[in-house]
Design a protein around this motif. Structure first.
Motif, mmCIF file in Angstrom:
data_model
loop_
_atom_site.group_PDB
_atom_site.id
_atom_site.type_symbol
_atom_site.label_atom_id
_atom_site.label_comp_id
_atom_site.label_asym_id
_atom_site.label_seq_id
_atom_site.Cartn_x
_atom_site.Cartn_y
_atom_site.Cartn_z
ATOM 1 N N LYS A 99 -11.606 7.476 -11.764
ATOM 2 C CA LYS A 99 -12.018 8.752 -11.169
ATOM 3 C C LYS A 99 -12.022 8.622 -9.645
ATOM 4 N N GLY A 100 -11.462 9.578 -8.965
ATOM 5 C CA GLY A 100 -11.445 9.576 -7.507
ATOM 6 C C GLY A 100 -10.256 8.867 -6.898
ATOM 7 N N VAL A 101 -9.369 8.297 -7.701
ATOM 8 C CA VAL A 101 -8.189 7.610 -7.192
ATOM 9 C C VAL A 101 -6.984 8.508 -7.418
ATOM 10 N N ALA A 102 -6.236 8.755 -6.365
ATOM 11 C CA ALA A 102 -5.047 9.610 -6.483
ATOM 12 C C ALA A 102 -3.887 8.782 -7.030
ATOM 13 N N ALA A 103 -3.003 9.424 -7.752
ATOM 14 C CA ALA A 103 -1.828 8.744 -8.303
ATOM 15 C C ALA A 103 -0.920 8.284 -7.169
ATOM 16 N N GLY A 104 -0.280 7.128 -7.359
ATOM 17 C CA GLY A 104 0.592 6.589 -6.334
ATOM 18 C C GLY A 104 1.870 7.402 -6.206
ATOM 19 N N GLU A 105 2.257 7.676 -4.969
ATOM 20 C CA GLU A 105 3.518 8.380 -4.711
ATOM 21 C C GLU A 105 4.474 7.347 -4.138
ATOM 22 N N TRP A 106 5.695 7.313 -4.652
ATOM 23 C CA TRP A 106 6.572 6.199 -4.376
ATOM 24 C C TRP A 106 7.599 6.438 -3.283
ATOM 25 N N GLY A 107 7.533 7.552 -2.579
ATOM 26 C CA GLY A 107 8.466 7.755 -1.468
ATOM 27 C C GLY A 107 8.144 6.826 -0.313
ATOM 28 N N GLU A 108 9.120 6.596 0.540
ATOM 29 C CA GLU A 108 8.937 5.672 1.667
ATOM 30 C C GLU A 108 7.846 6.154 2.620
ATOM 31 N N GLU A 109 7.865 7.438 2.938
ATOM 32 C CA GLU A 109 6.873 7.987 3.862
ATOM 33 C C GLU A 109 5.467 7.976 3.249
ATOM 34 N N GLU A 110 5.360 8.262 1.943
ATOM 35 C CA GLU A 110 4.047 8.255 1.288
ATOM 36 C C GLU A 110 3.448 6.856 1.285
ATOM 37 N N ARG A 111 4.285 5.840 1.052
ATOM 38 C CA ARG A 111 3.775 4.466 1.063
ATOM 39 C C ARG A 111 3.309 4.071 2.460
ATOM 40 N N ARG A 112 4.050 4.469 3.497
ATOM 41 C CA ARG A 112 3.625 4.161 4.871
ATOM 42 C C ARG A 112 2.285 4.823 5.181
ATOM 43 N N ARG A 113 2.153 6.093 4.770
ATOM 44 C CA ARG A 113 0.907 6.821 5.008
ATOM 45 C C ARG A 113 -0.263 6.163 4.268
ATOM 46 N N TYR A 114 0.002 5.701 3.040
ATOM 47 C CA TYR A 114 -1.043 5.051 2.245
ATOM 48 C C TYR A 114 -1.508 3.753 2.911
ATOM 49 N N VAL A 115 -0.560 2.933 3.371
ATOM 50 C CA VAL A 115 -0.912 1.662 4.017
ATOM 51 C C VAL A 115 -1.678 1.924 5.306
ATOM 52 N N ARG A 116 -1.251 2.918 6.086
ATOM 53 C CA ARG A 116 -1.973 3.228 7.332
ATOM 54 C C ARG A 116 -3.396 3.687 7.056
ATOM 55 N N SER A 117 -3.571 4.505 6.014
ATOM 56 C CA SER A 117 -4.933 4.955 5.696
ATOM 57 C C SER A 117 -5.790 3.790 5.230
ATOM 58 N N ARG A 118 -5.201 2.831 4.504
ATOM 59 C CA ARG A 118 -5.976 1.659 4.078
ATOM 60 C C ARG A 118 -6.360 0.802 5.272
ATOM 61 N N LEU A 119 -5.464 0.675 6.250
ATOM 62 C CA LEU A 119 -5.767 -0.152 7.417
ATOM 63 C C LEU A 119 -6.773 0.504 8.349
ATOM 64 N N ARG A 120 -6.852 1.832 8.341
ATOM 65 C CA ARG A 120 -7.801 2.544 9.209
ATOM 66 C C ARG A 120 -9.222 2.576 8.664
ATOM 67 N N ARG A 121 -9.415 2.159 7.429
ATOM 68 C CA ARG A 121 -10.762 2.191 6.851
ATOM 69 C C ARG A 121 -11.689 1.242 7.593
ATOM 70 N N ARG A 122 -12.979 1.591 7.592
ATOM 71 C CA ARG A 122 -13.969 0.713 8.207
ATOM 72 C C ARG A 122 -14.110 -0.549 7.376
ATOM 73 N N ARG A 123 -14.422 -1.638 8.021
ATOM 74 C CA ARG A 123 -14.651 -2.885 7.296
ATOM 75 C C ARG A 123 -16.001 -2.825 6.608
ATOM 76 N N LEU A 124 -16.127 -3.596 5.545
ATOM 77 C CA LEU A 124 -17.388 -3.645 4.819
ATOM 78 C C LEU A 124 -18.330 -4.637 5.496
ATOM 79 N N VAL A 125 -19.024 -4.173 6.528
ATOM 80 C CA VAL A 125 -19.994 -5.013 7.230
ATOM 81 C C VAL A 125 -21.275 -4.225 7.415
ATOM 82 N N ASN A 126 -22.353 -4.937 7.638
ATOM 83 C CA ASN A 126 -23.627 -4.287 7.914
ATOM 84 C C ASN A 126 -23.675 -3.863 9.373
#
Length: 155
Positions: A99-126
């Protein structure tokens, strides 16, 4: 299950590992039922299980159906998900996405956007000031050193 040979167990295990699913098709259920007829603790119904004199009063198929009902009742009817279901780019794709996870889109641009959004996330720190974990225990120790529980006037 004690009366099955190792070869039958191996065939059943190979079949289960090569075709993992939460809702096995009928031909798969029948294959497993012929290999290991009386195993009640999985998703396959014990179709060919004979009722023995030592078994409890309800037949094995009824016990299996009741156990399946209880398993699904504990989840309130929601599908089983695991950590693998949270990986949208898993190959092959997961059977049920969490629940809450979007299905993976396999186009080149979608994968780039996905990786960038993962890298922009805050780190898990206090977000705690690093001085607080050092100062608070030291202040507590100092407080214990200077605290006199018995007053000297009573002696």
């Amino acid at each position: 299950m004690d009366n099955t040979s190792w070869e039958q167990k191996l065939h059943a295990l190979t079949h289960i590992l090569t075709s993992p699913t939460h809702a096995p098709p009928l031909h798969s259920q029948l294959f497993i039922a012929t290999q290991i007829p009386c195993y009640l603790n999985w998703n396959y119904p014990p179709l060919l299980c004979r009722r023995s004199s030592s078994s409890p009063p309800p037949p094995p198929l009824m016990r299996w159906a009741l156990s399946q009902f209880i398993k699904r009742g504990r989840r309130l009817g929601l599908p089983e998900t695991s950590w693998r279901c949270k990986c949208p780019y898993q190959l092959p794709p997961p059977l049920i996405l969490a629940k809450g996870v979007a299905a993976g889109e396999w186009g080149e641009e979608e994968r780039r956007r996905y990786v960038r959004s993962r890298l922009r996330r805050r780190r898990l720190v206090n977000d705690v000031n690093p001085l607080i974990p050092i100062l608070v225990p030291n202040l507590l120790v100092l407080l214990l050193l200077f605290w006199v529980p018995i007053s000297l006037q009573d002696n």
